[in-house]
Design an enzyme around this catalytic site. Structure first.
Site, mmCIF file in Angstrom:
data_model
loop_
_atom_site.group_PDB
_atom_site.id
_atom_site.type_symbol
_atom_site.label_atom_id
_atom_site.label_comp_id
_atom_site.label_asym_id
_atom_site.label_seq_id
_atom_site.Cartn_x
_atom_site.Cartn_y
_atom_site.Cartn_z
ATOM 1 N N ASP A 13 0.117 -1.148 0.275
ATOM 2 C CA ASP A 13 -0.141 0.117 -0.698
ATOM 3 C C ASP A 13 0.516 1.405 0.170
ATOM 4 O OD1 ASP A 13 -1.673 -1.831 0.296
ATOM 5 O OD2 ASP A 13 -2.693 -1.408 1.466
ATOM 6 N N LYS A 111 -6.407 -5.310 -3.917
ATOM 7 C CA LYS A 111 -7.562 -5.998 -1.889
ATOM 8 C C LYS A 111 -8.700 -4.567 -1.954
ATOM 9 C CE LYS A 111 -3.910 -4.642 0.870
ATOM 10 N NZ LYS A 111 -4.819 -3.188 1.283
ATOM 11 N N CYS A 156 -2.473 -2.455 7.764
ATOM 12 C CA CYS A 156 -2.451 -3.657 6.204
ATOM 13 C C CYS A 156 -0.899 -4.727 6.402
ATOM 14 C CB CYS A 156 -2.454 -3.451 5.227
ATOM 15 S SG CYS A 156 -4.088 -2.393 4.741
#
Ligand code: VGL
Ligand code: ZN
Length: 208
Positions: A13, A111, A156
């Site tokens: 990310d 995702k 995450c």
């Protein structure tokens, strides 16, 4: 250190919305980019995770009238922190940081695409049963060890590391190549959960 070919780097990310100036900025999120680029060069297998929400996603406070960002609400699969709108599919905020430079990465795994279910983890959605397919991809390629870097360490990165362990991988988090959101003690809690799960918590100088 010689990095085994059975090892992959998972870059989590590193997207504009998680960088200072973005919708869900992680403090100092931009500072890890040069180190991630450098670490990437050590690994043959690089996978990049990308938070990739449809507009109106269930994790956005704006999808729940009367609720504010950072409140916790109950969704059918359990507790959900509500976030500002971020990483909406196709927007500039969802793009990777412009200086992220990993041209040899072979897989980008997106995702959080299910409108009703969040997914911090690159392996398993928040309902804890829908998989992204990442564990199967890594296993079919003979990978047994995953190193993780990126944002955010206490969301995450942590959930990806816990799920990597649960899927049977050796898992390491390179701490100085991560940054945390750190709200309400989330960083300390994440460190403890990772330690308990047998995630190796290391510094980049153990690899470089
Ligand atoms: C993340 C909150 C919401 C992360 C993603 O990348 O850690 N955090 N979506
Ligand atoms: Zn998200």
């Amino acid at each position: 250190m010689q990095i085994s070919p059975r090892t992959a780097l998972l870059v989590i990310d590193v997207q504009n919305d998680f960088i200072p100036g973005g919708q869900l900025a992680v403090p100092e999120g931009d500072q890890i980019v040069p180190l991630i680029n450098r670490l990437g060069g050590l690994f043959k297998q690089v996978v990049i995770a990308q938070d990739w929400h449809p507009s109106g996603h269930a994790s956005f406070a704006s999808s729940h009238p009367g609720h504010q960002p950072y409140e916790v609400i109950q969704l059918p699969y359990g507790e959900q922190v509500l976030w500002p709108e971020h990483c909406v599919q196709g927007t500039a905020g969802a793009e990777f940081h412009p200086e992220l430079n990993l041209p040899h990465a072979q897989l980008i795994i997106r995702k959080g695409c299910n409108p009703d279910i969040d997914s911090y983890s690159a392996f398993l959605e928040a309902d804890r049963c829908t998989t992204t397919g990442l564990a199967g991809y890594l296993k079919e390629r003979g990978i047994d060890t995953v190193y993780m870097v990126g944002l955010a360490l206490d969301f995450c990165v942590m959930f990806s590391a816990l799920d990597a362990r649960a899927a049977g991988f050796n898992a390491f988090v390179v701490l100085d190549a991560c940054r945390a959101i750190d709200r309400d003690g989330s960083l300390a809690a994440a460190m403890e959960r990772m330690q308990t799960a047998g995630v190796g918590l290391i510094q980049s100088n153990q690899l470089i």
